[in-house]
Design an enzyme around this catalytic site. Sequence first.
Site, PDB file in Angstrom:
ATOM      1  N   LYS A 207       6.700 -37.002   4.364  1.00 37.49           N
ATOM      2  CA  LYS A 207       5.269 -37.033   4.685  1.00 37.49           C
ATOM      3  C   LYS A 207       4.851 -35.774   5.459  1.00 37.49           C
ATOM      4  CE  LYS A 207       1.180 -38.387   5.599  1.00 37.49           C
ATOM      5  NZ  LYS A 207       0.154 -38.769   4.670  1.00 37.49           N
ATOM      6  N   CYS A 261      -5.124 -35.544   9.194  1.00 39.82           N
ATOM      7  CA  CYS A 261      -3.740 -35.451   8.719  1.00 39.82           C
ATOM      8  C   CYS A 261      -3.225 -34.031   8.777  1.00 39.82           C
ATOM      9  CB  CYS A 261      -3.691 -35.962   7.290  1.00 39.82           C
ATOM     10  SG  CYS A 261      -4.392 -37.596   7.158  1.00 39.82           S
TER      11      CYS A 261
HETATM   12  N1  SAJ Z   1      -8.799 -27.275   2.604  1.00 39.29           N
HETATM   13  C1  SAJ Z   1      -9.009 -25.904   2.478  1.00 39.29           C
HETATM   14  N2  SAJ Z   1      -8.610 -25.272   1.342  1.00 39.29           N
HETATM   15  C2  SAJ Z   1      -8.019 -25.955   0.315  1.00 39.29           C
HETATM   16  C3  SAJ Z   1      -7.798 -27.344   0.441  1.00 39.29           C
HETATM   17  C4  SAJ Z   1      -8.203 -27.971   1.596  1.00 39.29           C
HETATM   18  O1  SAJ Z   1      -9.547 -25.250   3.398  1.00 39.29           O
HETATM   19  O2  SAJ Z   1      -7.703 -25.316  -0.691  1.00 39.29           O
HETATM   20  C5  SAJ Z   1      -9.213 -27.964   3.846  1.00 39.29           C
HETATM   21  C6  SAJ Z   1     -10.257 -29.043   3.598  1.00 39.29           C
HETATM   22  O3  SAJ Z   1     -11.548 -28.513   3.593  1.00 39.29           O
HETATM   23  C7  SAJ Z   1      -9.992 -29.957   4.788  1.00 39.29           C
HETATM   24  C8  SAJ Z   1      -8.488 -29.852   4.991  1.00 39.29           C
HETATM   25  O4  SAJ Z   1      -8.091 -28.670   4.333  1.00 39.29           O
HETATM   26  O5  SAJ Z   1     -10.639 -29.490   5.953  1.00 39.29           O
HETATM   27  C9  SAJ Z   1      -7.672 -31.011   4.475  1.00 39.29           C
HETATM   28  O6  SAJ Z   1      -8.198 -31.493   3.242  1.00 39.29           O
HETATM   29  P1  SAJ Z   1      -7.292 -31.955   2.008  1.00 39.29           P
HETATM   30  O7  SAJ Z   1      -8.192 -32.402   0.940  1.00 39.29           O
HETATM   31  O8  SAJ Z   1      -6.322 -30.877   1.695  1.00 39.29           O
HETATM   32  O9  SAJ Z   1      -6.401 -33.115   2.591  1.00 39.29           O
HETATM   33  P2  SAJ Z   1      -6.705 -34.498   3.370  1.00 39.29           P
HETATM   34  O10 SAJ Z   1      -6.484 -34.243   4.831  1.00 39.29           O
HETATM   35  O11 SAJ Z   1      -7.973 -35.119   2.971  1.00 39.29           O
HETATM   36  O12 SAJ Z   1      -5.499 -35.385   2.787  1.00 39.29           O
HETATM   37  C10 SAJ Z   1      -4.174 -34.925   2.948  1.00 39.29           C
HETATM   38  C11 SAJ Z   1      -3.445 -35.056   1.584  1.00 39.29           C
HETATM   39  N3  SAJ Z   1      -2.178 -34.362   1.648  1.00 39.29           N
HETATM   40  C12 SAJ Z   1      -1.801 -33.455   0.722  1.00 39.29           C
HETATM   41  O13 SAJ Z   1      -2.516 -33.133  -0.197  1.00 39.29           O
HETATM   42  C13 SAJ Z   1      -0.444 -32.868   0.849  1.00 39.29           C
HETATM   43  C14 SAJ Z   1      -3.255 -36.527   1.247  1.00 39.29           C
HETATM   44  O14 SAJ Z   1      -2.479 -36.663   0.072  1.00 39.29           O
HETATM   45  C15 SAJ Z   1      -2.562 -37.248   2.414  1.00 39.29           C
HETATM   46  O15 SAJ Z   1      -2.391 -38.631   2.136  1.00 39.29           O
HETATM   47  C16 SAJ Z   1      -3.459 -37.113   3.623  1.00 39.29           C
HETATM   48  O16 SAJ Z   1      -3.554 -35.715   3.948  1.00 39.29           O
HETATM   49  C17 SAJ Z   1      -2.852 -37.883   4.778  1.00 39.29           C
HETATM   50  O17 SAJ Z   1      -3.338 -38.993   5.062  1.00 39.29           O
HETATM   51  O18 SAJ Z   1      -1.852 -37.424   5.332  1.00 39.29           O
END
Ligand code: SAJ
Length: 429
Positions: A207, A261
Amino acid sequence: MEFNKVCVLGLGYIGLPTASTFATHGIHVVGVDVNQRVVDVLRNGDIHIHEPGLSTLVKGAFYSGCLLVSEKPEEADAFIIAVPTPLEDGDLKRADMRYVIAAAESIVPLLKPGNLVVLESTSPPRTTVDVVAPILERSGMKAGSDFYLAYSPERVLPGKILHELIENARVIGGVDQTSAEVGRDLYTTFVRGEIRLTDATTAEMVKLMENTYRDVNIAVANEFARLADHFGIDVWEAIEISNLHPRVNILQPGPGVGGHCISIDPWFLVEAAPDLTPLIRQARFVNDSQPAYVVQLVERVLEGLEGKTIAVLGLTYKPDVDDLRESPAVEVTRILAERGARVQTYEPFAPHESAPGAHAMSTLDETLGDADAVILLVDHRAFRALDPQFVAAAMPGRVAIDTRGVWNRKAWVDAGFQMYVLGVGGAYA
Ligand code: SAJ
C-alpha cells in the site's frame, strides 16, 4: 470459512462503501462510527460524503435489511478496521495511530475464538504484528492460532470507489497463512479482481509503495514544469512527446499533491526508516512546495498581489470530488490571501468552504464579478468546459492562469485574455 455477520469500524470513504457492499451481498453488517453526527446522518437516510453512486448503494444496503449503524461495535464473525490514520499534529510527520489503537481496543472484549480481524487503514510497516496483534491478544487469545488477523489495504480511487472496490486486485496479508486464507474467504464475497495472499508486513508495504511511487512520479512531473518555465518550453507538449516512448509514462504537473493518501502515506516510510528514504522525503518537499511555486507565478504575472482581486476556481484536492483534505488549491489560495490579494473562491462541490483569508462565493458570476485575474486550480469537468467568452463577459480583468494545462489556450487568447499556463515558460501569450 462462512461469515454471517461483519462489524466494520469506521464509516468514512472506505468503511462506508465496504460495509454497504457486504450488506448488499447478503452479509449482516454493523457499521460503527464514533462520530455521532455520522451515525445520525446515516440513520436519517443521508450520507456524509460525496462519491458517485454511494448514496444509492447505502440506500440499497439499508433496504436489504442487512446494514445497521451504531456507535459501538458488536460481536461478529469478522471485524474490519477502516479508521483514519492521519499525521500527528505538529511538524514531525508521524502517523497518528490513535484511531487504530482505539478501534482494536474496542474489539478486545468482543473477540471470540475463530473470529477474523482485518486492518484496512493505511499504516506504517509492521503495525499489524507490532501494534494490533498485541492489543487483540489482551483477550487472552493468540493471533494466528485462536483468532485470525490480517492486513488488507483499500486501494480504490476516490471518484471511482464503487467500481474499484469490486474490480481491483486485492492483497491480503496474514499474520500467518491461515489468517490470509480466511481473509480471502471474506473478501471473495464481493471482490472480482485477483486476490493475492502474502504476509501482513508485505501487504502494508504494498500500500505504501503504491502511493509513494505515485507521489515521486508527480514530483518529477512538477520539477519538469519548473524546468520548462526556466527554459521557456511547454512542459505539456514535452510530456506528451516523451510519453510516446514505449517505456515512459510521465504524470501531470499541477499545483501540488493533496488528498488524504498520497500526500501523507510516503511519510510513514520516512518515519519508519529516515536514513533509507532520502528520495521519498525530497519528493514530498517538491510536491509540498508546488503551491508556493504557483503563487510566485501569479505574483509575477500580476506584478504583485497587494490589492489585486483574484477569482480562484476549485479548492478540492482533485477534480470532481468534494474532499478538501491537504488540498494544494487551498494552500495556493491561503498564500495568495496572505500576500495581500483579495481572493474569491468558487468550489461547486463544497460551496461553503474557502481557504484562510479568502471568501467563498456561491456562483461563478459572483466570483468573477470584479476579478483582475482568474486562476484554475482544480480541473472539475465544468471548469474544463468553461467558455472563455462567458468569462470575458463576466469579469473586468483579462488575465487567465491555468495550473492544470486543460484550457484551450487559443480560445482564451481569442477571447482577449493574457493566458498563462504552469510549465509553459511562465506564459503563453
Ligand atoms: N495528481 C497530480 N498529477 C497527476 C496525478 C495526480 O498532480 O498526474 C495529484 C492530484 O491532483 C491530487 C493528488 O495528486 O492532488 C492525488 O490524486 P490521485 O488521483 O493520484 O490519488 P488519490 O489520492 O485520489 O488516490 C490514491 C490512489 N493511489 C494510486 O493511484 C497509487 C488510490 O488508488 C488509493 O486507493 C488512494 O490513493 C488511497 O486511498 O490510498
